[in-house]
Design a protein around this motif. Structure first.
Motif: not given
Length: 666
Positions: A131-153
């Motif tokens: 979410n906007p508050t925890n995005n990019g936090n090293a404490s998330n410990h998340i690894l993901a592979v995205e399959f994205d069909t929307w262009y987002s700047p």
């Protein structure tokens, strides 16, 4: 033997026994294979569910929501806390069904997470990961592979059809367009993620080389030898001892059905092969439905012919109904069949184009609100008159191309319908209508300064995407407040691409008719008749002044010096009364430095010399504070002094009659 010695001898046996049970328990859960998900125990939340056919469905027709599906127990990814992450691999088959063939959504991910509770994550381009508050936090410990069909700047996406590797963030560390390299000829072949066709993914991590590979291919195609994404990543600091594996998916302003057909996973080895023959069937695609319609349309005339022989009255009724919903079809339109709406569907959606569904009337047609009967999706239908067949094929081709544009600050063009003498364009519906109504209507609530600035930035981002961010250069040609629509969150979205023109990057635009709206036409169009990105920038400058000043670009009822907005603001700037041009309804609810910036940027963009105007990339940099606005000089801002400046050698601009300039510009 003493009792203490006997107990000591028994200890290794106990330790060995419990270690054996622990190893047995771990080995039972370090791999799994699901050829369909009937009866499978997964941890599901949000929109996620399992269909009666055995498909894992991550999302449905609900918008601005998310879904999560995880293997119910955590898996051990490290032999001990000091060790590196153990090798692992997975393969799964997926398919994405958008609500409309031309409209994508946020996409889905395969994810490793320390928790299976991601309900606090956000939908839309956050993909249900963070979410906007925890995005990019090293404490998330998340690894993901995205399959994205929307262009987002915001996500720094490369396009609206890509695969990316995400670490603790929705912004990909590495991404590339979806596709695969053929083992046969070594050529890269694109894959459209939202095509509704099943595709297989292989994701592998090698602990020795720290190599992370993602491979994609159509279903029934053997795994390609060359990976789509390959990256060297040390996962030791990202992945914890125990992690959950699963999927996340999200939808935004449009919806997509994200399906997983089968899934296998293994730690410290190769994931078991899926039995593709045993995978559950996908729902009937819209393409199949259209084929059935075509088959029906071949037999229906025969049935009607028989019916004609039975009763002449029925023939008359049927003929009248057929005429009512008749469309204009030509052979060349077969290439665009998937982007064409049946007229009857649009007629039903708008209740026969009744006046109460009328959203607005412009110089190029009427716009109606509608609700598509099958999907219940709200759309805006624009009816444009056309009589000539000349150039129609090229025009429709451009309409379909424009429908492939994906940006959150553009109104999505969904498709078209063609009848004799009439062309219907179908757009995404914007619930808050046009910006014009908020700026100029006495009945609408006044927009505060923060909202105006938000809308300005949004339109700037959208216009930059049109000029630089797509496969071709798109010239909008009609930028103004009435063509800026507001979505449910009051974000500005540039719409109405009926006048837009396309050309390839690096190529010169072709000569065209001068069309547009008085007050927004760049002066060079009077002599060159060539629309460029610079002529769009001129119109954007006039648009900025519309938003800040709260008045139209042309107001004939005012005094002569106040009739043309750009002239009036320029005159006030020269007199030192620039701030007096602001919308009086703003009161004191604005930041003076921001007001000063936008007014001067508007004059800068509406410079009479094309070469002196900024690009939209420069405009967005100035708006974001990443670049400074150049100082303005009087002769640089108004065409009234161009002739004298040309004579002084200050510019290569070829001077033309001022009356002609004024006529074409204002």
């Amino acid at each position: 033997m003493s009792e203490s010695l006997t107990n000591f001898c028994k200890m290794p046996l106990k330790i060995f026994f419990w270690a054996f049970l622990l190893k047995l328990a771990l080995s039972a859960s370090d791999h799994f294979t699901y050829n369909g998900f009937k009866g499978v125990n997964l941890s599901l939340d949000g929109l996620a569910g399992i269909t009666s056919e055995g498909l894992l469905r991550l999302t449905n027709s609900t918008m601005h929501e998310q879904g999560h599906a995880f293997f119910p127990v955590p898996l051990r990814f490290k032999r001990s806390p000091a060790n590196n992450v153990i090798s692992f691999s997975t393969t799964f088959v997926f398919a994405i069904f958008p609500e409309h063939p031309m409209l994508g959504s946020a996409g889905f991910t395969f994810v490793l997470s320390p928790s299976k509770d991601l309900t606090k994550a956000s939908p839309n381009y956050f993909l249900g990961l963070v979410n906007p508050t925890n995005n990019g936090n090293a404490s998330n410990h998340i690894l993901a592979v995205e399959f994205d069909t929307w262009y987002s700047p915001e996500a720094k996406d490369i396009n609206n059809n890509h695969v990316g590797i995400d670490i603790n963030s929705f912004i990909s560390n590495q991404s590339t367009s979806a596709g695969f390299t053929s083992d046969y000829d070594g050529k890269f072949q694109n894959l459209i993620l939202l095509s509704g066709k099943a595709m297989q993914v292989w994701i592998e991590y090698d602990e020795i080389n720290m190599q992370f590979n993602v491979t994609l291919a159509p279903l029934w195609t053997p795994k390609p030898k060359i990976a789509l994404l390959s990256s060297t990543i040390n996962l030791s600091g990202i992945i914890l001892d125990n992690m959950y594996v699963g999927f996340t998916a999200a939808v935004g302003t449009s919806y997509s059905y994200h399906y997983i057909l089968g899934w296998s996973f293994k730690i410290d080895g190769k994931a078991p092969e899926l039995n593709l023959s045993n995978l559950p069937p996908l729902p009937q695609t819209s393409t199949s439905f259209k084929k059935n319609q075509k088959i029906l349309s071949l037999w229906l005339p025969l049935a009607l012919s028989v019916f004609v022989l039975i009763t002449a009255a029925a023939v008359l009724v049927t003929a009248a109904k057929k005429k009512k919903f008749s469309e204009l079809h030509e052979d060349w339109e077969l290439d665009f069949e998937s982007y064409r709406f049946p007229y009857k569907q649009l007629y039903t959606a708008t209740r026969g184009f009744k006046d109460e569904y009328l959203l607005g009337i412009g110089g190029f047609g009427r716009v109606y609100r509608g609700v598509l009967p099958a999907s219940k999706v709200e759309v805006a239908v624009k009816r444009v008159s056309h009589e000539s067949k000349q150039g129609m094929r090229e025009f429709v081709a451009e309409i379909v191309s424009l429908g492939k544009l994906r940006h959150k600050n553009l109104v999505q063009l969904l498709g078209y319908c063609r009848r004799k003498g009439e062309l219907l364009l179908v757009y995404e519906y914007m619930p808050n209508g046009s910006l014009e109504k908020f700026l100029f209507s006495e009945t609408k609530q006044t927009l505060d300064w923060s909202l105006r600035l938000q809308i300005i930035k949004g339109v700037a981002y959208g216009l930059q995407y049109l000029h630089e961010g797509w496969d071709q250069v798109v010239i909008h040609r009609d930028i103004k407040a009435s063509n800026v629509l507001l979505d449910g969150d009051m974000n500005g979205r540039l719409g109405d691409f009926g006048l837009a023109r396309l050309y390839d990057h690096g190529m010169a635009p072709q000569t065209t008719n001068v069309v547009g709206t008085l007050g927004f036409l760049a002066p060079e169009l009077a002599r060159a008749c060539k629309v460029t990105t610079s002529s769009d920038v001129f119109a954007f400058g006039a648009f900025l002044l519309e938003v800040v000043c709260g008045r139209r670009a042309i107001e004939p009822n005012k005094q002569e010096m106040e009739q043309v907005l750009v002239d009036w603001v320029f005159t006030n700037w020269k007199m030192g009364t620039l701030y007096e041009t602001k919308d009086p309804r703003l009161g004191k609810d604005y930041a003076l430095e921001e007001l000063d910036l936008i007014l001067k940027l508007g004059l800068f963009c509406s410079h009479p010399l094309p070469s002196a105007r900024p690009s939209m990339r420069q405009v967005t940099q100035i708006l974001n504070g990443d670049a400074l606005l150049p100082p303005l000089l009087p002769y640089q801002c108004h065409f009234s002094d161009i002739d004298s400046e040309v004579n002084k050698g200050a510019s290569s601009f070829v001077a033309i009659d001022r009356t002609t300039l004024k006529h074409f510009t204002y």
